[in-house]
Design a protein around this motif. Structure first.
Motif, PDB file in Angstrom:
ATOM      1  N   MET A   1       0.796  -1.193  -0.117  1.00  0.00           N
ATOM      2  CA  MET A   1      -0.006   0.044   0.023  1.00  0.00           C
ATOM      3  C   MET A   1       0.909   1.299   0.153  1.00  0.00           C
ATOM      4  O   MET A   1       1.884   1.429   0.790  1.00  0.00           O
ATOM      5  N   SER A   2       0.600   2.201  -1.013  1.00  0.00           N
ATOM      6  CA  SER A   2       1.313   3.458  -0.993  1.00  0.00           C
ATOM      7  C   SER A   2       1.056   4.175   0.345  1.00  0.00           C
ATOM      8  O   SER A   2       0.107   4.182   0.835  1.00  0.00           O
ATOM      9  N   SER A   3       1.924   5.288   0.558  1.00  0.00           N
ATOM     10  CA  SER A   3       1.657   6.267   1.639  1.00  0.00           C
ATOM     11  C   SER A   3       0.281   6.897   1.384  1.00  0.00           C
ATOM     12  O   SER A   3      -0.331   7.206   2.315  1.00  0.00           O
ATOM     13  N   LYS A   4      -0.153   7.331   0.003  1.00  0.00           N
ATOM     14  CA  LYS A   4      -1.265   7.994  -0.165  1.00  0.00           C
ATOM     15  C   LYS A   4      -2.361   7.132   0.307  1.00  0.00           C
ATOM     16  O   LYS A   4      -3.367   7.858   0.921  1.00  0.00           O
ATOM     17  N   ASN A   5      -2.377   6.000  -0.053  1.00  0.00           N
ATOM     18  CA  ASN A   5      -3.477   5.111   0.277  1.00  0.00           C
ATOM     19  C   ASN A   5      -3.459   4.568   1.573  1.00  0.00           C
ATOM     20  O   ASN A   5      -4.732   4.599   2.424  1.00  0.00           O
ATOM     21  N   LEU A   6      -2.512   4.606   2.031  1.00  0.00           N
ATOM     22  CA  LEU A   6      -2.318   4.596   3.610  1.00  0.00           C
ATOM     23  C   LEU A   6      -3.023   5.746   4.369  1.00  0.00           C
ATOM     24  O   LEU A   6      -3.772   5.456   5.238  1.00  0.00           O
ATOM     25  N   ILE A   7      -2.911   6.959   4.097  1.00  0.00           N
ATOM     26  CA  ILE A   7      -3.308   8.165   4.664  1.00  0.00           C
ATOM     27  C   ILE A   7      -4.847   8.298   4.315  1.00  0.00           C
ATOM     28  O   ILE A   7      -5.660   8.495   5.521  1.00  0.00           O
ATOM     29  N   GLU A   8      -5.466   7.609   3.146  1.00  0.00           N
ATOM     30  CA  GLU A   8      -6.838   7.819   2.840  1.00  0.00           C
ATOM     31  C   GLU A   8      -7.433   6.777   3.596  1.00  0.00           C
ATOM     32  O   GLU A   8      -8.573   7.137   4.245  1.00  0.00           O
ATOM     33  N   SER A   9      -6.898   5.420   3.824  1.00  0.00           N
ATOM     34  CA  SER A   9      -7.480   4.517   4.607  1.00  0.00           C
ATOM     35  C   SER A   9      -7.596   5.090   6.292  1.00  0.00           C
ATOM     36  O   SER A   9      -8.296   4.555   6.776  1.00  0.00           O
ATOM     37  N   ALA A  10      -6.418   5.294   6.554  1.00  0.00           N
ATOM     38  CA  ALA A  10      -6.544   5.918   7.978  1.00  0.00           C
ATOM     39  C   ALA A  10      -7.437   6.803   8.245  1.00  0.00           C
ATOM     40  O   ALA A  10      -8.087   6.939   9.293  1.00  0.00           O
ATOM     41  N   LEU A  11      -7.772   7.741   7.462  1.00  0.00           N
ATOM     42  CA  LEU A  11      -8.598   9.135   7.731  1.00  0.00           C
ATOM     43  C   LEU A  11      -9.983   8.346   7.681  1.00  0.00           C
ATOM     44  O   LEU A  11     -10.925   8.720   8.475  1.00  0.00           O
ATOM     45  N   GLU A 134       7.565   1.198   5.363  1.00  0.00           N
ATOM     46  CA  GLU A 134       8.259   2.118   4.969  1.00  0.00           C
ATOM     47  C   GLU A 134       7.015   3.274   4.707  1.00  0.00           C
ATOM     48  O   GLU A 134       7.120   4.561   4.957  1.00  0.00           O
ATOM     49  N   ASP A 135       5.882   2.802   4.322  1.00  0.00           N
ATOM     50  CA  ASP A 135       4.655   3.717   4.159  1.00  0.00           C
ATOM     51  C   ASP A 135       4.436   4.328   5.516  1.00  0.00           C
ATOM     52  O   ASP A 135       3.882   5.749   5.455  1.00  0.00           O
ATOM     53  N   LEU A 136       4.382   3.802   6.688  1.00  0.00           N
ATOM     54  CA  LEU A 136       3.902   4.172   8.115  1.00  0.00           C
ATOM     55  C   LEU A 136       5.148   5.203   8.386  1.00  0.00           C
ATOM     56  O   LEU A 136       4.633   6.244   8.819  1.00  0.00           O
ATOM     57  N   ARG A 137       6.374   4.968   7.898  1.00  0.00           N
ATOM     58  CA  ARG A 137       7.490   6.021   8.468  1.00  0.00           C
ATOM     59  C   ARG A 137       7.219   7.275   7.590  1.00  0.00           C
ATOM     60  O   ARG A 137       7.411   8.365   8.176  1.00  0.00           O
ATOM     61  N   GLN A 138       6.921   6.926   6.369  1.00  0.00           N
ATOM     62  CA  GLN A 138       6.655   8.214   5.579  1.00  0.00           C
ATOM     63  C   GLN A 138       5.525   9.048   5.926  1.00  0.00           C
ATOM     64  O   GLN A 138       5.594  10.289   5.927  1.00  0.00           O
ATOM     65  N   TYR A 139       4.624   8.411   6.351  1.00  0.00           N
ATOM     66  CA  TYR A 139       3.377   9.161   6.910  1.00  0.00           C
ATOM     67  C   TYR A 139       3.613   9.924   8.127  1.00  0.00           C
ATOM     68  O   TYR A 139       3.419  11.060   8.272  1.00  0.00           O
ATOM     69  N   LEU A 140       4.474   9.412   8.962  1.00  0.00           N
ATOM     70  CA  LEU A 140       5.111  10.107  10.353  1.00  0.00           C
ATOM     71  C   LEU A 140       5.798  11.181   9.848  1.00  0.00           C
ATOM     72  O   LEU A 140       5.752  12.298  10.381  1.00  0.00           O
ATOM     73  N   MET A 141       6.838  10.840   8.858  1.00  0.00           N
ATOM     74  CA  MET A 141       7.366  12.230   8.553  1.00  0.00           C
ATOM     75  C   MET A 141       6.881  13.152   7.847  1.00  0.00           C
ATOM     76  O   MET A 141       7.129  14.366   8.071  1.00  0.00           O
ATOM     77  N   LYS A 142       5.489  13.089   7.067  1.00  0.00           N
ATOM     78  CA  LYS A 142       4.748  13.905   6.462  1.00  0.00           C
ATOM     79  C   LYS A 142       3.946  14.882   7.674  1.00  0.00           C
ATOM     80  O   LYS A 142       3.905  15.910   7.620  1.00  0.00           O
ATOM     81  N   MET A 143       3.606  13.902   8.760  1.00  0.00           N
ATOM     82  CA  MET A 143       2.994  14.453   9.985  1.00  0.00           C
ATOM     83  C   MET A 143       4.190  15.371  10.634  1.00  0.00           C
ATOM     84  O   MET A 143       3.803  16.826  11.044  1.00  0.00           O
TER      85      MET A 143
END
Length: 218
Positions: A1-11, A134-143
């Motif tokens: 799952m990409s970082s974008k999809n991770l964020i969308e699913s998370a929201l 990696e996608d979760l780490r990228q999500y945290l970095m974006k935050m």
């Protein structure tokens, strides 16, 4: 799952958080317990279903996939745990006046320690997933980039102007603070949660260590 999809699913999962039925809540609570004990990969949806006393198909009907179930556990926790986005934390801790950076830092650490004490199992899950995803780490970095710098930048600038902190870029200071505090939390709450910890003394020692690294010499 990409970082974008991770964020969308998370929201999406966050939006559903307040609407969970009793059955959904039992599933989430069972998942937290077993994920923390065995790890996400080693846990089957059948085990979760048995612990939650529901049919396995019920999990897929409500959450779609095991990964969506994981996200429904991790993401709300991240949004509440991370001081960079938790409105209640910002209003209750960050916005208060402190007479020194030491007292400000002590208040932050004590506040987050109290939060993690209540959510140790979810924190264990998060630590394990950060090592593997990696996608979760990228999500945290974006935050971090979008939320931490704007919120804490002015605070750090104030203490730098008062001569209490080294005149380093705020991003550098926050990375140093985050590494020290998060690293300590991993030891305290994920690796050795059952050891005998004197939290009051440990917080004092951690603050002293940080100040010796980034505090300006008097």
């Amino acid at each position: 799952m990409s970082s974008k999809n991770l964020i969308e699913s998370a929201l999406m999962q966050m939006n559903l958080k307040e609407k969970r039925t009793d059955k959904q809540q039992r599933i989430v609570e069972a998942a937290i317990k077993i994920f923390a004990e065995k790890g996400y990969t080693a846990t089957s949806t059948n085990e979760i279903a048995k612990a939650a006393e529901v049919a396995e198909g019920t999990i897929f009907r409500h959450f779609g996939t095991k990964e969506n179930l994981l996200l429904s556990v991790i993401v709300p926790f991240l949004m509440e745990a991370a001081p960079i986005v938790a409105d209640e934390f910002i209003k209750g801790v960050v916005s208060k006046p402190y007479d020194s950076f030491e007292s400000f830092l002590t208040a932050i650490i004590k506040n987050r320690f109290a939060f993690l004490e209540e959510h140790i199992d979810i924190f264990k899950i998060l630590v394990a997933e950060l090592l593997n995803r990696e996608d979760l780490r990228q999500y945290l970095m974006k935050m971090f980039e979008q939320k931490a710098l704007p919120v804490f930048g002015a605070v750090l600038d104030t203490y730098k102007q008062r001569g209490e902190l080294l005149d380093l870029p705020n991003a550098t200071l926050l990375r140093m603070l985050g590494t020290c505090i998060f690293g300590y939390c991993i030891s305290r709450f994920a690796f050795f949660p059952n050891s005998k910890w004197d939290d009051e003394t440990e917080v004092e020692n951690l603050v002293r260590l940080i100040l010796q690294g980034i505090g300006a010499s008097k």
